[in-house]
Motif scaffolding. Structure first.
Motif, PDB file in Angstrom:
ATOM      1  N   ALA B  77       0.841  -1.206   0.000  1.00 16.23           N
ATOM      2  CA  ALA B  77       0.000   0.000   0.000  1.00 16.23           C
ATOM      3  C   ALA B  77       0.871   1.249   0.000  1.00 16.23           C
ATOM      4  N   VAL B  78       1.922   1.224   0.790  1.00 10.71           N
ATOM      5  CA  VAL B  78       2.808   2.386   0.857  1.00 10.71           C
ATOM      6  C   VAL B  78       3.473   2.611  -0.490  1.00 10.71           C
ATOM      7  N   VAL B  79       3.945   1.515  -1.112  1.00 13.42           N
ATOM      8  CA  VAL B  79       4.607   1.642  -2.413  1.00 13.42           C
ATOM      9  C   VAL B  79       3.640   2.202  -3.446  1.00 13.42           C
ATOM     10  N   SER B  80       2.426   1.698  -3.436  1.00 12.11           N
ATOM     11  CA  SER B  80       1.444   2.170  -4.409  1.00 12.11           C
ATOM     12  C   SER B  80       1.142   3.642  -4.208  1.00 12.11           C
ATOM     13  N   VAL B  81       0.946   4.005  -2.979  1.00 15.35           N
ATOM     14  CA  VAL B  81       0.640   5.404  -2.696  1.00 15.35           C
ATOM     15  C   VAL B  81       1.805   6.281  -3.123  1.00 15.35           C
ATOM     16  N   ALA B  82       3.011   5.809  -2.857  1.00 12.80           N
ATOM     17  CA  ALA B  82       4.190   6.592  -3.233  1.00 12.80           C
ATOM     18  C   ALA B  82       4.264   6.730  -4.745  1.00 12.80           C
ATOM     19  N   ALA B  83       4.017   5.640  -5.452  1.00 13.70           N
ATOM     20  CA  ALA B  83       4.079   5.682  -6.910  1.00 13.70           C
ATOM     21  C   ALA B  83       3.037   6.636  -7.461  1.00 13.70           C
ATOM     22  N   LEU B  84       1.858   6.545  -6.947  1.00 13.26           N
ATOM     23  CA  LEU B  84       0.795   7.445  -7.412  1.00 13.26           C
ATOM     24  C   LEU B  84       1.133   8.890  -7.085  1.00 13.26           C
ATOM     25  N   SER B  85       1.723   9.086  -5.947  1.00  8.49           N
ATOM     26  CA  SER B  85       2.089  10.457  -5.562  1.00  8.49           C
ATOM     27  C   SER B  85       3.124  11.015  -6.516  1.00  8.49           C
ATOM     28  N   VAL B  86       4.102  10.187  -6.831  1.00  7.94           N
ATOM     29  CA  VAL B  86       5.144  10.649  -7.752  1.00  7.94           C
ATOM     30  C   VAL B  86       4.528  10.940  -9.120  1.00  7.94           C
ATOM     31  N   PHE B  87       3.675  10.058  -9.548  1.00  5.18           N
ATOM     32  CA  PHE B  87       3.025  10.262 -10.846  1.00  5.18           C
ATOM     33  C   PHE B  87       2.215  11.541 -10.835  1.00  5.18           C
ATOM     34  N   GLY B  88       1.457  11.690  -9.783  1.00  4.25           N
ATOM     35  CA  GLY B  88       0.637  12.887  -9.689  1.00  4.25           C
ATOM     36  C   GLY B  88       1.478  14.148  -9.681  1.00  4.25           C
ATOM     37  N   ALA B  89       2.569  14.079  -8.977  1.00  4.98           N
ATOM     38  CA  ALA B  89       3.450  15.253  -8.932  1.00  4.98           C
ATOM     39  C   ALA B  89       4.010  15.544 -10.312  1.00  4.98           C
ATOM     40  N   VAL B  91       2.703  14.802 -13.211  1.00  4.77           N
ATOM     41  CA  VAL B  91       1.637  15.344 -14.058  1.00  4.77           C
ATOM     42  C   VAL B  91       1.420  16.814 -13.749  1.00  4.77           C
ATOM     43  N   GLY B  92       1.447  17.095 -12.478  1.00  2.00           N
ATOM     44  CA  GLY B  92       1.227  18.485 -12.081  1.00  2.00           C
ATOM     45  C   GLY B  92       2.314  19.396 -12.612  1.00  2.00           C
ATOM     46  N   VAL B  93       3.532  18.927 -12.474  1.00  2.00           N
ATOM     47  CA  VAL B  93       4.659  19.741 -12.949  1.00  2.00           C
ATOM     48  C   VAL B  93       4.570  19.927 -14.452  1.00  2.00           C
ATOM     49  N   ALA B  94       4.275  18.857 -15.162  1.00  2.00           N
ATOM     50  CA  ALA B  94       4.187  18.942 -16.621  1.00  2.00           C
ATOM     51  C   ALA B  94       3.083  19.896 -17.037  1.00  2.00           C
ATOM     52  N   ALA B  95       1.985  19.771 -16.352  1.00  2.00           N
ATOM     53  CA  ALA B  95       0.861  20.646 -16.691  1.00  2.00           C
ATOM     54  C   ALA B  95       1.224  22.097 -16.420  1.00  2.00           C
ATOM     55  N   ALA B  96       1.927  22.311 -15.357  1.00  2.00           N
ATOM     56  CA  ALA B  96       2.325  23.688 -15.026  1.00  2.00           C
ATOM     57  C   ALA B  96       3.271  24.232 -16.064  1.00  2.00           C
ATOM     58  N   MET B  97       4.055  23.334 -16.639  1.00  2.00           N
ATOM     59  CA  MET B  97       5.012  23.780 -17.637  1.00  2.00           C
ATOM     60  C   MET B  97       4.371  23.880 -19.007  1.00  2.00           C
ATOM     61  N   GLY B  98       3.127  23.523 -19.106  1.00  2.00           N
ATOM     62  CA  GLY B  98       2.449  23.652 -20.386  1.00  2.00           C
ATOM     63  C   GLY B  98       2.591  22.433 -21.252  1.00  2.00           C
ATOM     64  N   ALA B  99       3.221  21.411 -20.769  1.00  2.00           N
ATOM     65  CA  ALA B  99       3.396  20.204 -21.581  1.00  2.00           C
ATOM     66  C   ALA B  99       2.224  19.281 -21.347  1.00  2.00           C
ATOM     67  N   ASP B 100       2.127  18.330 -22.237  1.00  2.00           N
ATOM     68  CA  ASP B 100       1.075  17.334 -22.095  1.00  2.00           C
ATOM     69  C   ASP B 100       1.563  16.298 -21.103  1.00  2.00           C
ATOM     70  N   PRO B 101       1.017  16.308 -19.933  1.00  2.00           N
ATOM     71  CA  PRO B 101       1.542  15.423 -18.907  1.00  2.00           C
ATOM     72  C   PRO B 101       1.493  13.960 -19.309  1.00  2.00           C
ATOM     73  N   LEU B 102       0.442  13.555 -19.957  1.00  2.00           N
ATOM     74  CA  LEU B 102       0.316  12.151 -20.307  1.00  2.00           C
ATOM     75  C   LEU B 102       1.278  11.787 -21.415  1.00  2.00           C
ATOM     76  N   GLY B 103       1.587  12.764 -22.283  1.00  2.00           N
ATOM     77  CA  GLY B 103       2.490  12.473 -23.373  1.00  2.00           C
ATOM     78  C   GLY B 103       3.896  12.215 -22.893  1.00  2.00           C
TER      79      GLY B 103
END
Lengths: 183, 232
Positions: B77-89, B91-103
């Protein structure tokens, strides 16, 4: 400690539900625990003893420590049960002598007594002159051999408070005994 | 004047007082106390108490899962939460930079399914390949082929979306449904491919639908005659 080096093994087995382990722990601690419970004025000391051990079973996963710590811990649970009884009854017991006398009366009827009843009655009467906390300190320190630190844990008091209690208990005993001396 | 601390300690230890001889009577009383009240017998209640304790202990043992299993779940559970957190972060950074986060995600294809199998390491690469139903409904479940040709020898990282552990949420590393549909679990593709492959694709493994290379055993085509039809 009678269990000694085997204690960790016994405790581990008890945690897994081994009846033999619980029987061994009960055999080791139940008699002295019953004496303590009775000295604290529990209305039904043996029932309280059983309830105390059930609490031990339920809370065992939260316990960690050596045998000395375990002994202090179960006395703490017993003390808590007695206090709960006090609160349920809306009172604090003034004298536990009746309970102790009953227990020893039953024992006397089934086996030879180690001391005359009148002697015990006298002692109980003198103890009745102490308040419950002073009496608890005396029983724990004198009968059960707990240290000041362990007694503080059991009574949920500071070590300083325990020293004050035992000091006052001794002073009260001295005054009571001197007052009983023939003029 | 009260007893000294020294005398109190001595008395409680069963020793005679030193500072105040008048306390010797108290010492005698405490000695009498020890002798008059030995530990009482518990013969009358021992059996019932021990039986009740053992019963409660067994009940507690049944209610509490094994520590190891609990720790494994907690770790996962901790690993999953950490992975999701990193992913979310990310995506957020990419979006802030104007890039396509998913791309930015490696292997993620929102268009043509050229790279069906993403190299994205899922949080649980060792987990068995879950049922394909969550990705492509029509794909039937057939036993993974054990033939040598099926795998190239290197287990493909299982797509996270396939994970079926109940403690783990299903995810596809942010891939779209399209990508999901094209994406296949490692173990599945071989037979799945043949099975689900549209009838005409028997001989030619349908590249688009599943991980191509390893997944397309050419031997399969023979059995497929009965399989391909029923694949659906």
């Amino acid at each position: 400690m009678a269990i000694g080096d085997r204690f960790p093994h016994v405790l581990s087995a008890a945690g897994e539900g081994a009846e033999w382990a619980w029987a061994e722990l009960y055999e080791e601690y139940a008699p002295t625990l019953l004496r303590f419970i009775a000295s604290q004025g529990a209305s039904e000391p043996e029932d309280c003893l059983g309830e105390c051990f059930i609490q031990v079973v339920r809370n065992l996963p939260n316990f960690s420590g050596d045998e000395a710590s375990f002994r202090s811990w179960i006395y703490l649970l017993a003390r808590n049960r007695v206090v709960d009884q006090w609160r349920a009854a809306g009172r604090r017991p003034v004298t536990p002598s009746g309970d102790l006398a009953d227990i020893h009366e039953h024992r006397r009827q089934s086996e030879s007594a180690d001391a005359p009843l009148d002697r015990r009655d006298t002692i109980e009467g003198i103890l009745a002159g102490l308040n419950p906390d002073q009496r608890a300190v005396l029983v724990l320190r004198v009968l059960d051999g707990f240290s000041v630190e362990e007694t503080a844990v059991i009574l949920r008091r500071s070590q300083g408070a325990v020293r004050v209690l035992q000091h006052r208990a001794i002073k009260n005993l001295r005054d009571t005994l001197q007052s009983m001396e023939p003029a | 004047m009260g007893p000294s601390d020294s005398d109190v300690s001595r008395l409680l230890a069963g020793e005679p007082p030193v500072d105040d001889p008048g306390l010797s009577e108290v010492g005698g009383f405490l000695t009498d106390l020890r002798e008059a009240f030995p530990p009482p017998s518990v013969d009358g209640v021992r059996e019932s108490h021990v039986a009740t304790m053992a019963q409660e202990a067994r009940r507690q043992a049944e209610l509490t899962p094994p520590r190891r299993r609990r720790m494994a779940r907690q770790t996962a559970a901790v690993v999953s939460v950490a992975a999701l957190s990193v992913f979310g972060a990310g995506v957020g950074v990419a979006a802030a930079m104007g890039a396509d986060p998913l791309g930015l995600l490696p292997g993620l294809r929102l268009g043509p399914p050229e790279a069906p199998r993403s190299a994205t390491p899922g949080p649980r690469p060792s987990d068995p390949v879950p049922a394909p139903s969550s990705i492509s409904p029509p794909r039937p479940r057939t036993p993974p082929p054990t033939a040598a040709g099926v795998h190239t020898g290197k287990p493909t990282p299982a797509p996270s979306v396939k994970h079926t552990d109940k403690d783990e949420p299903t995810s596809n590393n942010g891939k779209s449904d399209e990508a999901k549909a094209e994406h296949k679990p490692t173990a599945m593709p071989t037979q799945a491919k043949n099975d689900k492959a549209s009838p005409p694709a028997k001989a030619t493994p349908p590249v688009k639908a599943s991980p191509p290379a390893k997944a397309r055993p050419t031997d399969k085509p023979s059995p497929p005659s009965k399989r391909g039809k029923g694949a659906g």
